[in-house]
Enzyme design. Structure first.
Site, PDB file in Angstrom:
ATOM      1  N   LYS A  66      -2.765  24.923  29.784  1.00 21.74           N
ATOM      2  CA  LYS A  66      -1.332  25.108  30.035  1.00 21.74           C
ATOM      3  C   LYS A  66      -1.017  26.409  30.789  1.00 21.74           C
ATOM      4  O   LYS A  66      -0.110  26.436  31.607  1.00 21.74           O
ATOM      5  CB  LYS A  66      -0.545  25.052  28.724  1.00 21.74           C
ATOM      6  CG  LYS A  66      -0.540  23.649  28.115  1.00 21.74           C
ATOM      7  CD  LYS A  66       0.320  23.586  26.867  1.00 21.74           C
ATOM      8  CE  LYS A  66       0.227  22.196  26.245  1.00 21.74           C
ATOM      9  NZ  LYS A  66       1.179  22.027  25.132  1.00 21.74           N
ATOM     10  N   ASP A 100       7.833  21.629  26.039  1.00 20.01           N
ATOM     11  CA  ASP A 100       7.438  21.719  24.621  1.00 20.01           C
ATOM     12  C   ASP A 100       8.570  22.261  23.737  1.00 20.01           C
ATOM     13  O   ASP A 100       8.829  21.730  22.658  1.00 20.01           O
ATOM     14  CB  ASP A 100       6.208  22.613  24.465  1.00 20.01           C
ATOM     15  CG  ASP A 100       4.921  21.911  24.889  1.00 20.01           C
ATOM     16  OD1 ASP A 100       4.841  20.674  24.747  1.00 20.01           O
ATOM     17  OD2 ASP A 100       3.991  22.597  25.354  1.00 20.01           O
TER      18      ASP A 100
END
Ligand code: ATR
Length: 264
Positions: A66, A100
């Site tokens: 990420k 997220d």
């Protein structure tokens, strides 16, 4: 030909993202194909470029890439900048995003029906997973954010970036209570629990573990303290829906997909 998307990570074999996005596509009538790419640990950027060159339109990025994904493009959303990580790439416009945090907030407020505004929230952990959700939690209007971490300095450093939050170690939590406790540590993956002092989890707490698909020691402790508990499956579905929206401009219904996964 269908537009192509995939989840990229290492490991990625057990990812539920392909089936979640297939459901979204079916329900919204979008013609997409969604696969899995396991990139070598030292070959993330190459794997992304190969997929893009073959016509790939977008990627979901999972562990451990990420941060690398965020560094890939100059154009990134504010929420990805705050997280310093990206879980969503739009390859056709070289754009990095992070869904997220909003996924966690929507799961708590929408699926679990627990308002965040004005609440006292304790976030456990100060790694990548924690960093990805702090901005969205504060934007949701929580009154007080405490970040606790085993390595105390990491919690302090993370909290120092956000007005209205406080970093500390686990010992400092003794005698304190919170409306919501979110476990963003990776402890559950090793069948361990963050060392929470007794009394932090009580009957009025919502205990949320961002890990899903297993009964973590944290959730077991929450249940035996009489707390309401939730795993991260809803967050997974909600972040996927937001990614789908980033790519396709259509927001899919999440509840049927979540119910199906819970039933499976
Ligand atoms: P991620 O991207 O999953 O957040 P990470 O950046 O390696 O991964 O961070 C892992 C987090 O889980 C950290 O907050 C780590 O605490 P430390 O910073 O002290 O290492 C936390 N963690 C992992 N195992 C833990 C355990 N057994 N007890 C408490 N915290 C743990």
């Amino acid at each position: 030909m269908s537009d192509r998307y995939a989840v990229i990570g290492n490991p990625v074999a057990h990812s539920k993202s392909p089936s979640i996005h297939a459901e979204f596509a079916r329900a919204t009538g979008q013609d997409i194909e969604y696969g899995r790419i396991e990139a070598p640990l030292d070959g993330f950027a190459r794997a992304v470029e190969r997929f893009r060159a073959a016509g790939g339109k977008g990627l979901n990025v999972t562990l451990p890439f990420k941060q690398e994904a965020f560094a890939l493009y100059r154009d990134a959303s504010d929420r990805a900048r705050v997280a310093k990580a990206a879980n969503t790439l739009a390859l056709d416009r070289s754009f990095a995003d992070n869904t997220d945090g909003v996924g966690l907030v929507r799961d708590i407020t929408g699926n679990l029906g627990q308002p965040l505004k004005g609440k006292r929230l304790l976030l456990l952990g100060a790694g990548g997973a924690a960093q990805a959700v702090v901005g969205a939690l504060l934007d949701a209007g929580i009154a007080q954010l405490t970040i606790a971490n085993r390595t105390v300095q990491r919690a302090r450093d993370l909290a120092a970036r956000f007005a209205g939050s406080l970093g500390c170690g686990y010992d400092a939590l003794a005698g304190k209570s919170f409306d919501i406790v979110v476990n963003a540590t990776s402890a559950g993956l090793a069948d361990e629990s963050p060392p929470l002092p007794a009394g932090v989890l009580g009957r009025h707490t919502l205990a949320y573990d961002m890990v899903y698909g297993r009964e973590t020691p944290f959730l077991a402790a929450a249940r035996s303290a009489g707390a309401r508990s939730a795993d991260g499956l809803g967050m997974l579905v909600e972040q996927a829906a937001e990614s789908f929206f980033v790519w396709r401009g259509v927001f899919p219904a999440t509840r049927p997909v979540l119910e199906k996964l819970r039933g499976a």
